[in-house]
Design a protein around this motif. Sequence first.
Motif, PDB file in Angstrom:
ATOM      1  N   ASN A 536      -3.348 -17.961  -5.898  1.00  0.00           N
ATOM      2  CA  ASN A 536      -4.007 -16.352  -5.204  1.00  0.00           C
ATOM      3  C   ASN A 536      -5.410 -15.686  -5.581  1.00  0.00           C
ATOM      4  O   ASN A 536      -6.254 -17.215  -5.151  1.00  0.00           O
ATOM      5  CB  ASN A 536      -3.353 -15.312  -6.736  1.00  0.00           C
ATOM      6  CG  ASN A 536      -3.771 -16.622  -7.969  1.00  0.00           C
ATOM      7  OD1 ASN A 536      -4.809 -16.921  -8.138  1.00  0.00           O
ATOM      8  ND2 ASN A 536      -2.374 -16.858  -8.704  1.00  0.00           N
ATOM      9  N   ASP A 556      -4.365 -13.753   3.242  1.00  0.00           N
ATOM     10  CA  ASP A 556      -3.354 -12.467   3.427  1.00  0.00           C
ATOM     11  C   ASP A 556      -4.604 -11.318   2.700  1.00  0.00           C
ATOM     12  O   ASP A 556      -4.753 -11.127   1.255  1.00  0.00           O
ATOM     13  CB  ASP A 556      -2.045 -12.632   2.065  1.00  0.00           C
ATOM     14  CG  ASP A 556      -1.473 -12.284   2.661  1.00  0.00           C
ATOM     15  OD1 ASP A 556      -1.470 -10.933   3.536  1.00  0.00           O
ATOM     16  OD2 ASP A 556      -0.210 -11.341   2.059  1.00  0.00           O
ATOM     17  N   VAL A 557      -3.844  -9.994   2.920  1.00  0.00           N
ATOM     18  CA  VAL A 557      -4.141  -8.529   2.435  1.00  0.00           C
ATOM     19  C   VAL A 557      -3.774  -8.202   1.582  1.00  0.00           C
ATOM     20  O   VAL A 557      -4.229  -7.909  -0.004  1.00  0.00           O
ATOM     21  CB  VAL A 557      -4.149  -7.573   3.534  1.00  0.00           C
ATOM     22  CG1 VAL A 557      -4.349  -6.170   3.351  1.00  0.00           C
ATOM     23  CG2 VAL A 557      -4.932  -8.048   4.937  1.00  0.00           C
ATOM     24  N   VAL A 558      -2.397  -7.891   1.154  1.00  0.00           N
ATOM     25  CA  VAL A 558      -1.691  -7.595   0.137  1.00  0.00           C
ATOM     26  C   VAL A 558      -0.893  -8.783  -1.014  1.00  0.00           C
ATOM     27  O   VAL A 558      -0.613 -10.338  -0.282  1.00  0.00           O
ATOM     28  CB  VAL A 558      -0.114  -7.574   0.803  1.00  0.00           C
ATOM     29  CG1 VAL A 558       0.446  -6.088  -0.268  1.00  0.00           C
ATOM     30  CG2 VAL A 558      -0.606  -6.234   1.462  1.00  0.00           C
ATOM     31  N   MET A 559      -1.901  -8.728  -1.515  1.00  0.00           N
ATOM     32  CA  MET A 559      -1.365  -9.584  -3.064  1.00  0.00           C
ATOM     33  C   MET A 559      -1.399  -9.010  -4.359  1.00  0.00           C
ATOM     34  O   MET A 559      -2.475  -8.052  -4.876  1.00  0.00           O
ATOM     35  CB  MET A 559      -2.520 -11.333  -2.805  1.00  0.00           C
ATOM     36  CG  MET A 559      -2.296 -11.293  -1.519  1.00  0.00           C
ATOM     37  SD  MET A 559      -3.399 -13.162  -1.547  1.00  0.00           S
ATOM     38  CE  MET A 559      -5.403 -12.796  -1.744  1.00  0.00           C
ATOM     39  N   ASN A 563      -6.334  -7.719  -4.605  1.00  0.00           N
ATOM     40  CA  ASN A 563      -6.044  -8.152  -2.526  1.00  0.00           C
ATOM     41  C   ASN A 563      -6.961  -8.463  -1.800  1.00  0.00           C
ATOM     42  O   ASN A 563      -8.033  -9.023  -2.943  1.00  0.00           O
ATOM     43  CB  ASN A 563      -6.253  -6.824  -2.549  1.00  0.00           C
ATOM     44  CG  ASN A 563      -7.233  -5.518  -2.323  1.00  0.00           C
ATOM     45  OD1 ASN A 563      -7.912  -6.036  -2.353  1.00  0.00           O
ATOM     46  ND2 ASN A 563      -6.701  -4.002  -2.772  1.00  0.00           N
ATOM     47  N   GLY A 564      -6.671  -8.719  -0.561  1.00  0.00           N
ATOM     48  CA  GLY A 564      -7.480  -9.399   0.064  1.00  0.00           C
ATOM     49  C   GLY A 564      -9.253  -9.392   0.194  1.00  0.00           C
ATOM     50  O   GLY A 564     -10.113  -9.452   0.502  1.00  0.00           O
ATOM     51  N   THR A 584      -2.768 -10.513   7.458  1.00  0.00           N
ATOM     52  CA  THR A 584      -1.467  -9.405   7.314  1.00  0.00           C
ATOM     53  C   THR A 584      -0.424  -8.939   7.990  1.00  0.00           C
ATOM     54  O   THR A 584      -0.467  -8.834   9.227  1.00  0.00           O
ATOM     55  CB  THR A 584      -2.004  -8.336   5.919  1.00  0.00           C
ATOM     56  OG1 THR A 584      -1.180  -7.331   5.449  1.00  0.00           O
ATOM     57  CG2 THR A 584      -2.639  -7.488   7.946  1.00  0.00           C
ATOM     58  N   THR A 587      -0.846  -3.552   5.975  1.00  0.00           N
ATOM     59  CA  THR A 587      -1.491  -2.934   5.886  1.00  0.00           C
ATOM     60  C   THR A 587      -1.755  -1.486   5.494  1.00  0.00           C
ATOM     61  O   THR A 587      -1.476  -1.065   5.883  1.00  0.00           O
ATOM     62  CB  THR A 587      -3.108  -3.263   6.450  1.00  0.00           C
ATOM     63  OG1 THR A 587      -3.235  -2.446   7.392  1.00  0.00           O
ATOM     64  CG2 THR A 587      -3.411  -4.531   6.606  1.00  0.00           C
ATOM     65  N   ALA A 590      -6.769  -1.144   3.158  1.00  0.00           N
ATOM     66  CA  ALA A 590      -6.994  -2.015   1.828  1.00  0.00           C
ATOM     67  C   ALA A 590      -8.645  -2.906   3.133  1.00  0.00           C
ATOM     68  O   ALA A 590      -9.548  -2.844   2.651  1.00  0.00           O
ATOM     69  CB  ALA A 590      -6.234  -3.235   1.873  1.00  0.00           C
TER      70      ALA A 590
END
Length: 624
Positions: A536, A556-559, A563-564, A584, A587, A590
């Motif tokens: 994370n 990664d972008v979506v976490m 986020n990324g 990703t 999106t 972001a």
Amino acid sequence: MSPSRKFVASGLLGVVLGFAVLALAGYMAVHAEFQRRAASAWLRHTIWVQSDLYQLYGLLQAAESGQRGFIITQDEHFLDACGDAARNINAVLDRLSERVRDNPKQLKAIAELRPLLGERLAIIDEAIADVRARHVDKAIQLVKSERGKALMGRLHVIIETMGEAEEDLLDVREREVQAAGGQFDAAIWALGGIILALGAFALLNAQRQMHALQTSRDSLKSAYDQLISETTRREALESQLRQAYKLEAIGHLTGGIAHDFNNMLGIIVASLHLLKRKLSGVDRDCAQLIDSAMNGADRATAMVRRLLAFSRRQPLSPQPLDPNRFVSNISDMVRRALGDNIKLETVLAGGLWTTKIDQHELESALINLAVNARDAMPNGGKLTIETANCYLDDGYAVENTDAKPGQYVMIAVTDTGQGMQPEVVEQAFDPFFTTKPVGQGTGLGLSQVHGFVKQSGGHIKIYSEPGRGTCIKLYLPRFNNVETPAPNTARPPQPINLPLGKPEELVLIVEDDDAARHVTAQGVRELGYSVLEAENGRAAIDIIRKRADIALMLTDVVMPDMNGARLAREAVFRRHSLRILFVTGYTRNAIVHNGVLDAGVNMLTKPFTLEQLAVKMREILDSK
């Protein structure tokens, strides 16, 4: 007083008296008409009550006849009348109660009818049950008994008494109607006499009144026409709004689904590429199986990409584009897609404006439209691709709620095929909707085109007529900035030899999905890099604090939690020389805004191949 003044005074008095009498006669006529209408309404009310009484008695008699027919023949068809009676008698009674609610005597009779009708129907049901239980003799005895006959007789008396009461009311109300009609006739005759007496005055004003009447009628007709036009327009707008809301809801759903599928496909594709690389030259059968699996994954990836296009969540790379040059360059590709029996014609406008668009997605959109047109012309035909400058005004935007007024470059694709019915046109942009046979279409072609055009700020419109053909117009926003349009070049071929890294080049991989993180790390190690992993954003920041030698962070972008995009900002704040590569499958806002990748951002879309990863990493690390 002079004679002339007396004449004028008497004339005025006569006119005043005449109008007073006319007003009185008019009042009497209106009053008589209201009485006649009221009496007529009560007359109809009485007839309805009588009709309900006849229907009630008819249902009961039909039920008895059906019962006897069933007992004699044991044919279930005779029970239809019993069923109708059981279903409708209470409804008729309720309607009858409502109609005689102002008559306490009739309400009392209905209250007496209800239990008797229920008891009579219960006897009928009891006889039917006996017959079904093979106790025919018992059923016959029940029918012959005095119990049912007595009930029927009592019911007949009550209904007949109610009918007689209604007959009396009918007579009274007919007389009231006649009396009101006589009063109305008398008032009309009186009005006629007065009108004749005032004829001279009426003639003087007739022309003016006729003119006023004509003006009023014209105004009323104009208002009515406007009302019909406005109603039609509002219905069309409501239909468009419902369609827009439906497509938006489906878009949100498909976007979420595409995200989950991309994560899973990323693991599958990366694992297959690693497996193929490790088994290269070892077993040809295994290589063929891996190629088959990769082919299936590529097809799934293409479908997910179409879903993202429809939901307007795919990252776009718009560049200034000359539409005429673009259409000319892809003409050969379109001809190959159409086949030999379909003629392609291009009509290119002079002085065409520039648009800013993702040319690869536009190419995919036009090929999709060409393939659909080809399927609509199985016996051959003609496909025309036309370009033009156009302006969508406020009136068009009002009629098409998803369009914005302004200047557009229009690309129209017209075929001479079978055309579409209006109900098919309404659903044409729905994902997975297709009129093709099973196995010959996914139903995502037009939905992908629709999503791409809307994401690019444009508008799409279908014009179709069954048996005549279809025209689909893409309206792409005009680009006013002075830039040289990007040449329409083919996609660069994928490199055969993978560009490798060095062990001293340390890569930090941040991914909350354990399986995706492990397979990505394995691929990066396979390319020769050293790898650190973080599950994370917080763990990644801790690693960055401790290690100053990290060359590239792949995140990664979506976490969850961080986020990324936020992670990248904090990481670069601590290590200014750190390079960032986003990966990703979906999106929102972001690093991609309105479908356009933010400037200076490097991104790979899941699923990606080992070659794509190798080229992108080397490109970032070698850049200054």
